[in-house]
Design a protein around this motif. Structure first.
Motif, short mmCIF file in Angstrom:
data_model
loop_
_atom_site.label_atom_id
_atom_site.label_comp_id
_atom_site.label_asym_id
_atom_site.label_seq_id
_atom_site.Cartn_x
_atom_site.Cartn_y
_atom_site.Cartn_z
N MET A 215 0.68 -1.37 -0.19
CA MET A 215 -0.02 0.49 -0.06
C MET A 215 0.55 1.71 0.10
O MET A 215 0.35 2.33 -0.27
N GLU A 216 2.14 1.23 0.90
CA GLU A 216 2.92 2.65 0.47
C GLU A 216 3.47 2.36 -0.81
O GLU A 216 3.34 3.58 -1.23
N ASN A 217 3.35 1.44 -1.71
CA ASN A 217 4.29 1.64 -2.82
C ASN A 217 2.97 1.98 -4.09
O ASN A 217 2.93 3.41 -4.84
N LEU A 218 1.20 1.91 -3.50
CA LEU A 218 0.48 2.32 -4.34
C LEU A 218 0.54 4.03 -4.00
O LEU A 218 0.07 5.20 -5.16
N ASP A 219 0.21 3.73 -3.01
CA ASP A 219 -0.03 5.73 -2.47
C ASP A 219 1.02 6.24 -3.16
O ASP A 219 1.11 7.60 -3.82
N GLU A 220 2.19 6.07 -3.02
CA GLU A 220 2.96 6.81 -3.79
C GLU A 220 3.06 7.25 -5.41
O GLU A 220 3.40 7.80 -5.41
N LEU A 221 2.66 6.11 -5.73
CA LEU A 221 2.58 5.85 -7.70
C LEU A 221 0.96 6.66 -7.09
O LEU A 221 1.13 7.97 -8.67
N LEU A 222 0.82 6.76 -6.74
CA LEU A 222 -1.16 7.40 -6.99
C LEU A 222 -0.53 9.26 -6.93
O LEU A 222 -1.37 9.96 -7.80
N SER A 223 -0.25 9.21 -6.10
CA SER A 223 0.47 11.10 -5.00
C SER A 223 1.10 11.21 -7.08
O SER A 223 0.91 12.51 -6.31
N LYS A 224 2.29 10.48 -7.19
CA LYS A 224 2.89 11.32 -8.13
C LYS A 224 2.17 11.67 -9.38
O LYS A 224 2.34 11.95 -10.72
N CYS A 225 1.40 10.63 -9.88
CA CYS A 225 0.41 10.30 -11.27
C CYS A 225 -0.36 12.02 -11.03
O CYS A 225 -1.14 12.37 -10.42
N PRO A 226 0.03 11.94 -12.71
CA PRO A 226 -0.66 13.43 -13.20
C PRO A 226 -1.79 13.13 -13.84
O PRO A 226 -2.89 14.76 -13.72
N VAL A 227 -1.97 12.19 -13.60
CA VAL A 227 -3.74 11.34 -14.99
C VAL A 227 -4.57 11.85 -13.94
O VAL A 227 -4.69 11.32 -12.27
N GLU A 228 -6.03 12.15 -14.05
CA GLU A 228 -7.19 12.61 -12.79
C GLU A 228 -7.67 11.59 -13.18
O GLU A 228 -8.19 11.21 -12.31
N LYS A 229 -8.13 11.03 -14.42
CA LYS A 229 -9.11 9.46 -13.88
C LYS A 229 -7.60 8.39 -13.86
O LYS A 229 -6.49 7.92 -13.96
N LYS A 230 -8.34 8.07 -12.38
CA LYS A 230 -7.39 6.58 -11.66
C LYS A 230 -8.55 5.83 -11.06
O LYS A 230 -9.64 5.62 -11.16
N VAL A 231 -7.65 4.62 -11.74
CA VAL A 231 -8.25 3.25 -11.04
C VAL A 231 -7.51 2.00 -11.06
O VAL A 231 -6.06 2.16 -11.32
N VAL A 232 -7.80 1.82 -9.82
CA VAL A 232 -6.85 0.39 -8.72
C VAL A 232 -8.35 -0.70 -9.07
O VAL A 232 -8.99 -0.47 -8.72
N ILE A 233 -7.00 -1.52 -9.44
CA ILE A 233 -7.96 -2.96 -9.51
C ILE A 233 -7.15 -3.77 -8.95
O ILE A 233 -5.80 -3.95 -9.18
#
Length: 430
Positions: A215-233
């Motif tokens: 979850m730390e890795n996921l949180d970091e990736l989400l925080s750095k991603c500039p794209v508005e539309k995000k999906v986690v699967i």
């Protein structure tokens, strides 16, 4: 931090995509076949019988005769011998249930076989709709559609997801900022991986793989991603590991980042939750999961897939009987979890699900172990590259409601002879 409403954002994007392609008007004009109404005694779902414990039909799913290869037969011809099956995904043994077989037989006699055509042309009937309603209710979702397989459920949903990017783009091809960023657990099922590869190739998505359950890795990736539309699967239960996704942590990240939360419940539908509603029901977070993808070839005991929340494909009427039976015969779920607990007590292996993955090592050593288990009378799946790394080949065991403690004791004794490091000392179970 202010909570982001993922529901409102994604509903808006989906609505704009539908409006652009005129899908709402198109779908409203599709006919639904009205099959001849059966007489009361012919109704496939009439008098669905349920039982308070296992019947002889349950045992037929795990105790079978198999052909031994010619090289192992003394007379040069294939020989038959009895084998215990520890490789099925039919956890609740519903494929052999009298009610499921009876409903299937009645339906085929009344309506014939086959879907008659694609779902969007002539294949959708009121019986398919009843099945979809039952699955939607099971997962507490507004709508559901059935597909031909679990694989097609994944690819169909991900294709539709890519369509949201395409039809919300300013031009024919989405710019980088208009694409959908999809974050996928590194050990998600190959069906998800293939679907993501397809949408990425079409230029609709940006795919990020985060460390398994990290979850730390996921949180970091989400925080750095500039794209508005995000999906986690994520898979709810990982088929090559047997462990469970950190659902509560994922829900917290959903509140923080506002992503669309998609869960593949293939290995948890009918097995987790009081009513068999899967991991979402088990953890009480059904309202936090936006889309559920599932397969009917596991606990439901037949063929097909489904997506809750969209409209796609059709499947067989007998599945509805399987859902009905599993909700009533709660003892089946309990028996599965009894086997999981007993396996853990016998081996000290920390099993979190009915999927037990025992790492042997090299491909050669794993194949030797598999042959040893066959000789001892057990059919177990071998997992080798490219599904896993070359030094992490494994035996994949699945436990079902029809297995017994005696079966497990025999299984563990045989495993102790070919799986390095498996602690099988003692037998604390009385």
């Amino acid at each position: 931090m202010e909570e982001v409403s993922a529901d409102t954002i994604w509903e808006g994007w989906a609505a704009r995509a539908l409006a652009k392609v005129g899908a709402a008007d198109f779908l409203s004009n599709l006919p639904q076949l009205c099959l001849p109404l059966p007489r009361a005694q012919e109704e496939p779902l009439a008098d669905v019988a349920t039982f308070d414990g296992p019947g002889p039909w349950d045992r037929t799913m795990v105790e079978v005769d198999v052909e031994v290869p010619k090289a192992s037969a003394t007379d040069g011809e294939p020989a038959r011998r009895q084998m215990l099956i520890f490789s099925t995904n039919d956890y609740l043994n519903l494929s052999a249930h009298p009610a499921v077989r009876g409903a299937s037989s009645k339906a085929s006699l009344l309506f014939g076989m086959g879907p008659r055509g694609p779902a969007l042309i002539s294949g959708h009937t009121e019986y398919h709709r009843r099945l979809e309603n039952a699955l939607a209710e099971l997962h507490k979702k507004e709508d559901c559609c059935v597909t031909a397989t679990g694989f097609s459920a994944n690819t169909a949903f991900l294709a539709a997801l890519g369509g949201v990017a395409t039809h919300n783009a300013a031009s024919r091809r989405p710019a980088v900022q208009e694409k959908i960023a999809v974050f996928s657990d590194s050990l998600n099922h190959p069906a998800t991986v293939e679907g993501l590869r397809m949408s990425e190739h079409m230029g609709q998505t940006l795919v990020y793989s985060y460390g398994h359950r990290n979850m730390e890795n996921l949180d970091e990736l989400l925080s750095k991603c500039p794209v508005e539309k995000k999906v986690v699967i994520t898979d709810s239960v990982f088929s090559m590991e047997g462990d469970i996704a950190p659902m509560h942590d994922l829900v917290q990240l959903r509140k923080k980042h506002g992503f669309l939360f998609v869960v593949d419940e293939a290995h948890s539908t009918l097995l987790w939750g009081r009513n068999g509603g899967g991991i979402g029901e088990h953890f009480g977070i059904e309202d936090q999961i936006d889309v559920i993808v599932g397969a009917m070839s596991k606990s439901i005991g037949c063929v097909g897939g489904f997506v809750t929340g969209s409209k796609k494909w059709c499947d067989l009427v007998r599945l509805l009987a399987a859902v009905t039976v599993a909700k009533k015969e709660v003892w089946r779920r309990q028996e599965v979890w009894n086997r999981v607990r007993e396996f853990t007590e016998l081996t000290k292996y920390p099993a979190a699900s009915p999927i037990i993955c025992l790492v042997v090592g090299s491909e050669e050593a794993t194949i030797r172990a598999s042959k040893h288990m066959l000789e001892r009378g057990f059919h177990i799946t071998t997992i080798t590259p490219p599904v896993v790394a070359s030094d992490a080949c494994r035996l994949r065991i699945t436990l079902t409601a029809a297995h017994t403690l005696g079966d497990l004791r025999r299984l563990v004794a045989a495993l102790s002879e070919c799986v390095p490091g498996l602690d099988c000392a003692g037998d604390p179970i009385t």
